[in-house]
Design a protein around this motif. Structure first.
Motif, mmCIF file in Angstrom:
data_model
loop_
_atom_site.group_PDB
_atom_site.id
_atom_site.type_symbol
_atom_site.label_atom_id
_atom_site.label_comp_id
_atom_site.label_asym_id
_atom_site.label_seq_id
_atom_site.Cartn_x
_atom_site.Cartn_y
_atom_site.Cartn_z
ATOM 1 N N GLY A 88 0.818 -1.215 0.000
ATOM 2 C CA GLY A 88 0.000 0.000 0.000
ATOM 3 C C GLY A 88 0.847 1.258 0.000
ATOM 4 N N LEU A 89 1.942 1.220 0.765
ATOM 5 C CA LEU A 89 2.871 2.353 0.778
ATOM 6 C C LEU A 89 3.523 2.517 -0.578
ATOM 7 C CD1 LEU A 89 4.575 4.555 2.192
ATOM 8 C CD2 LEU A 89 6.145 2.741 2.905
ATOM 9 N N GLY A 90 3.983 1.410 -1.158
ATOM 10 C CA GLY A 90 4.610 1.472 -2.472
ATOM 11 C C GLY A 90 3.663 1.986 -3.543
ATOM 12 N N ASN A 91 2.394 1.547 -3.458
ATOM 13 C CA ASN A 91 1.382 2.055 -4.390
ATOM 14 C C ASN A 91 1.183 3.552 -4.221
ATOM 15 O OD1 ASN A 91 0.821 -0.409 -5.610
ATOM 16 N ND2 ASN A 91 -0.806 -0.921 -4.171
ATOM 17 N N ASN A 92 1.123 3.980 -2.960
ATOM 18 C CA ASN A 92 0.903 5.407 -2.683
ATOM 19 C C ASN A 92 1.983 6.292 -3.292
ATOM 20 O OD1 ASN A 92 -1.470 5.248 -1.160
ATOM 21 N ND2 ASN A 92 -0.698 6.747 0.307
ATOM 22 N N LEU A 93 3.184 5.752 -3.350
ATOM 23 C CA LEU A 93 4.292 6.543 -3.874
ATOM 24 C C LEU A 93 4.200 6.743 -5.386
ATOM 25 C CD1 LEU A 93 7.120 4.972 -1.678
ATOM 26 C CD2 LEU A 93 6.160 7.261 -1.446
ATOM 27 N N GLN A 221 7.597 -3.553 -8.138
ATOM 28 C CA GLN A 221 7.937 -2.129 -8.148
ATOM 29 C C GLN A 221 7.479 -1.458 -6.852
ATOM 30 O OE1 GLN A 221 5.725 0.363 -10.903
ATOM 31 N NE2 GLN A 221 7.525 1.645 -11.290
ATOM 32 N N ALA A 222 6.267 -1.791 -6.404
ATOM 33 C CA ALA A 222 5.742 -1.205 -5.168
ATOM 34 C C ALA A 222 6.584 -1.614 -3.968
ATOM 35 C CB ALA A 222 4.283 -1.626 -4.968
ATOM 36 N N LEU A 223 7.000 -2.885 -3.923
ATOM 37 C CA LEU A 223 7.843 -3.365 -2.825
ATOM 38 C C LEU A 223 9.174 -2.632 -2.820
ATOM 39 C CD1 LEU A 223 8.638 -5.246 -0.530
ATOM 40 C CD2 LEU A 223 9.131 -7.021 -2.244
ATOM 41 N N ASN A 224 9.776 -2.461 -3.986
ATOM 42 C CA ASN A 224 11.060 -1.768 -4.057
ATOM 43 C C ASN A 224 10.938 -0.318 -3.614
ATOM 44 O OD1 ASN A 224 12.257 -4.090 -5.027
ATOM 45 N ND2 ASN A 224 12.077 -3.495 -7.179
ATOM 46 N N LYS A 225 9.888 0.373 -4.078
ATOM 47 C CA LYS A 225 9.677 1.774 -3.706
ATOM 48 C C LYS A 225 9.469 1.906 -2.198
ATOM 49 C CE LYS A 225 7.739 3.904 -7.899
ATOM 50 N NZ LYS A 225 8.527 5.148 -7.880
ATOM 51 N N ALA A 226 8.621 1.025 -1.653
ATOM 52 C CA ALA A 226 8.362 1.073 -0.217
ATOM 53 C C ALA A 226 9.631 0.772 0.573
ATOM 54 C CB ALA A 226 7.267 0.074 0.151
ATOM 55 N N GLY A 227 10.393 -0.220 0.127
ATOM 56 C CA GLY A 227 11.630 -0.579 0.815
ATOM 57 C C GLY A 227 12.612 0.571 0.862
ATOM 58 N N GLU A 228 12.810 1.234 -0.253
ATOM 59 C CA GLU A 228 13.710 2.389 -0.291
ATOM 60 C C GLU A 228 13.252 3.473 0.688
ATOM 61 O OE1 GLU A 228 14.008 3.796 -4.276
ATOM 62 O OE2 GLU A 228 15.151 2.066 -4.990
ATOM 63 N N GLN A 256 13.551 -16.011 -1.166
ATOM 64 C CA GLN A 256 14.391 -17.089 -1.689
ATOM 65 C C GLN A 256 15.499 -16.574 -2.602
ATOM 66 O OE1 GLN A 256 11.249 -19.513 -3.300
ATOM 67 N NE2 GLN A 256 10.493 -19.984 -1.241
ATOM 68 N N SER A 257 15.233 -15.465 -3.307
ATOM 69 C CA SER A 257 16.269 -14.875 -4.166
ATOM 70 C C SER A 257 17.132 -13.864 -3.409
ATOM 71 C CB SER A 257 15.625 -14.197 -5.378
ATOM 72 O OG SER A 257 14.811 -13.099 -4.973
ATOM 73 N N GLN A 258 16.861 -13.715 -2.104
ATOM 74 C CA GLN A 258 17.621 -12.815 -1.223
ATOM 75 C C GLN A 258 17.604 -11.380 -1.730
ATOM 76 O OE1 GLN A 258 21.422 -14.327 0.084
ATOM 77 N NE2 GLN A 258 20.727 -16.449 0.071
ATOM 78 N N THR A 259 16.420 -10.913 -2.145
ATOM 79 C CA THR A 259 16.294 -9.541 -2.647
ATOM 80 C C THR A 259 15.226 -8.743 -1.907
ATOM 81 O OG1 THR A 259 14.785 -10.292 -4.399
ATOM 82 C CG2 THR A 259 17.133 -10.122 -4.959
ATOM 83 N N LEU A 260 14.801 -9.188 -0.733
ATOM 84 C CA LEU A 260 13.887 -8.362 0.056
ATOM 85 C C LEU A 260 14.628 -7.111 0.513
ATOM 86 C CD1 LEU A 260 11.990 -10.975 2.253
ATOM 87 C CD2 LEU A 260 10.983 -9.497 0.508
ATOM 88 N N PRO A 261 14.020 -5.932 0.403
ATOM 89 C CA PRO A 261 14.737 -4.707 0.762
ATOM 90 C C PRO A 261 14.895 -4.496 2.268
ATOM 91 C CG PRO A 261 12.504 -4.191 0.042
ATOM 92 C CD PRO A 261 12.715 -5.658 -0.211
#
Length: 547
Positions: A88-93, A221-228, A256-261
């Motif tokens: 939701g945060l990533g979407n908001n951005l 994309q939303a996960l990456n934006k929120a993570g940053e 599993q791909s070790q890419t969670l922000p």
């Protein structure tokens, strides 16, 4: 210059994980499981975990360590937000943000600009709050039609418990005067019986089910934006309060791909039609503690701002009305029992005093019949609680998962909605702590801004951004700086079964920490809100830097 370091954990830097890493020349503080605050000047890390903390002489014992000079900055453990909505945060951005709009006209002008910049498809946005407008009234579809009428528009209220849509959206959803309000929801209507364009709680889905589904690429994309964004604020771990099946799959794939922000403790949404299949897959926990899925988010009532919070007595400003229960007691018990039977904790949204009482009753009944009391079950928000029900949290081992910024955002609206008698057990952080409950603190982003220093400031002062009211609102419930930090670190980690892994910089725990531009413990209270994060580290690796 801002730098994010978002590569896979196995690829981060030239520092060998077999080496010691030395963070020295810092003004360090950490809470401890014994309850006190330890200070230090040097932090020693190996394999991503804390080896020792100590004074500046400690550095001499590790002559071959990779050294990082903290330049005298204040160092705290990474902060944990115990209640947010990451996607939701990533979407908001990337969607229309109308949080700062002070009138229907301002919303309309922002909508018009956004529509021109994004010329295709449904227009989605969030952030409106009619209690801040003059006149203070719910808006209508006609208000939106003046600005955009040839595309569907769906704008979510700031609290996420109501949507405001235009006529095109209602038309595409087939909604008219004959459409009935669902159980646990309300369609606001004109005197003619026609829908106004406001859909509260479970009525939202009458429109939202027609919005085109989100692609996996968009979710990433939303996960990456929120993570940053969260890393830039010093949040190293977030509890995601209600994920669907698609997000459940995404998180596991990224784990599993070790890419969670950042670290994520995810709650399965009880509203997802595929809840059973997710529960049957069992608890998920990776070895690096980046992802944990072991709880279910249940929704008992709505929110105070949209008068959806379920009350024991009438709303002060709407006589004869007591809000909405999204789930009736029998179904609440069934959902809690379902979670417990699969070894998952039950975390239940409850804002009004009636909802809190019924949820406590449901937990008590389930514990007597099938158990589950030791699963660190939570009530999310626990905003308005009848004082006699507060001790039941301790008796039943229910964790109050609370968001300090809600008190300072809601205070004026809460006094319009509720009598002083109804407010006696409201936002009662200190009362909960004094009885021995652990308060897990968060922000409820994107309902509120994610900045944890706003939450720490609110917890300590009970004042808003303008430092009002002067002595703090209902200030007997304010927290000390130590209590507030504990709520955003160790106690939040406890609420996720992670107090031996996260939340403090004690030996053997993950070296998650942040470097700040000011000393949290020494700056004047009014400056806590403005503290800036200079660096964020997870497992001894630099993940964000603001040079």
């Amino acid at each position: 210059m801002i730098r994010f370091i978002c590569l896979a954990l196995t690829l981060y830097s030239g520092i060998s994980m077999a080496q010691f890493t030395l963070i020295h020349n810092v003004n360090g503080y950490t809470p401890t499981r014994s309850g006190d605050i330890k200070t230090f000047a040097t932090l020693v890390i190996k394999d991503g975990k804390v080896v020792r903390i100590g004074n500046k002489q400690l550095a001499a014992q590790y002559p071959k360590a990779s050294k990082f000079d903290g330049q005298g900055m204040t160092l705290l453990p990474g902060l944990v937000d115990a209640h947010g909505h990451i996607i939701g945060l990533g979407n908001n951005l990337s969607r229309l943000d109308i949080r700062e709009a002070n009138s229907v006209e301002q919303v309309g002008q922002q909508l018009k600009v956004f529509s021109a910049q994004n010329p295709k498809g449904w227009i989605l946005g969030r952030g409106w709050d009619q209690t801040r407008w003059t006149p203070n009234r719910f808006p209508t579809a006609a208000d939106l039609d003046k600005f955009v009428k040839d595309r569907p528009v769906v704008l979510t209220r700031v609290d996420g418990h109501a949507i405001w849509v235009n006529s095109m959206a209602m038309s595409l959803a087939g909604i008219d005067a004959q459409t009935a309000s669902p159980a646990g929801g309300e369609i606001l209507r004109h005197t003619s019986g026609n829908p106004t364009g406001i859909f509260i709680d479970k009525a939202e889905n009458l429109v939202k089910k027609h919005i085109p589904p989100t692609s996996t690429a968009h979710l990433n994309q939303a996960l990456n934006k929120a993570g940053e964004h969260l890393l830039s604020l010093g949040i190293t771990s977030a509890h995601d309060a209600g994920i669907d099946k698609q997000t459940w799959k995404l998180y596991q794939s990224r784990s599993q791909s070790q890419t969670l922000p950042l670290r994520i403790y995810a709650m399965l949404s009880a509203a997802d039609p595929q809840l059973d299949s997710m529960l049957k897959a069992g608890v998920y926990k990776d070895k690096r503690d980046m992802l944990s899925i072991r709880s279910v988010k249940i929704y008992a009532d709505g929110a105070l701002g949209s008068r959806g919070a379920a009350l024991l007595k009438d709303y002060k400003d709407r006589q004869g009305y007591r809000g909405l229960m999204l789930e009736q007691p029998q179904h609440l018990e069934q959902l809690i029992a379902l979670a417990v039977k699969h070894g998952f904790s039950a975390h239940t949204h409850a804002i009004g005093d009636r909802a809190n009482r019924l949820v406590l009753d449901s937990y008590e009944s389930v514990f007597k019949t099938i158990g589950g009391k030791l699963l660190r079950n939570r009530i999310e928000h626990a905003q308005i609680v009848e004082p006699d029900d507060i001790p039941r949290f301790k008796t039943l081992d229910i964790i109050p998962s609370m968001q300090p910024v809600h008190a300072t955002s809601d205070m004026h609206m809460a006094e319009q909605r509720l009598t002083d008698e109804q407010l006696k057990g409201a936002y009662a952080w200190q009362t909960f702590l004094q009885q021995g409950s652990k308060v897990a603190a968060g922000s409820d982003f994107p309902v509120e801004l994610a900045n944890p220093f706003h939450g720490l400031h609110a917890a300590i002062t009970r004042m808003n951004a303008q430092h009002h009211p002067q002595q703090g609102w209902r200030n007997h419930e304010r927290l000390t700086r130590t209590q507030a930090l504990q709520a955003f670190t160790l106690d939040a980690a406890y609420a996720a079964f992670q107090e031996f892994k996260l939340g403090s910089l004690e030996q053997g725990k993950w070296a998650d920490f942040i470097l700040l531009d000011k000393d949290y413990f020494k700056v004047p209270e009014q400056e806590i809100r403005d503290i800036q994060v200079k660096q964020t580290w997870i497992a001894g690796q630099l993940r964000y830097s603001h040079d």
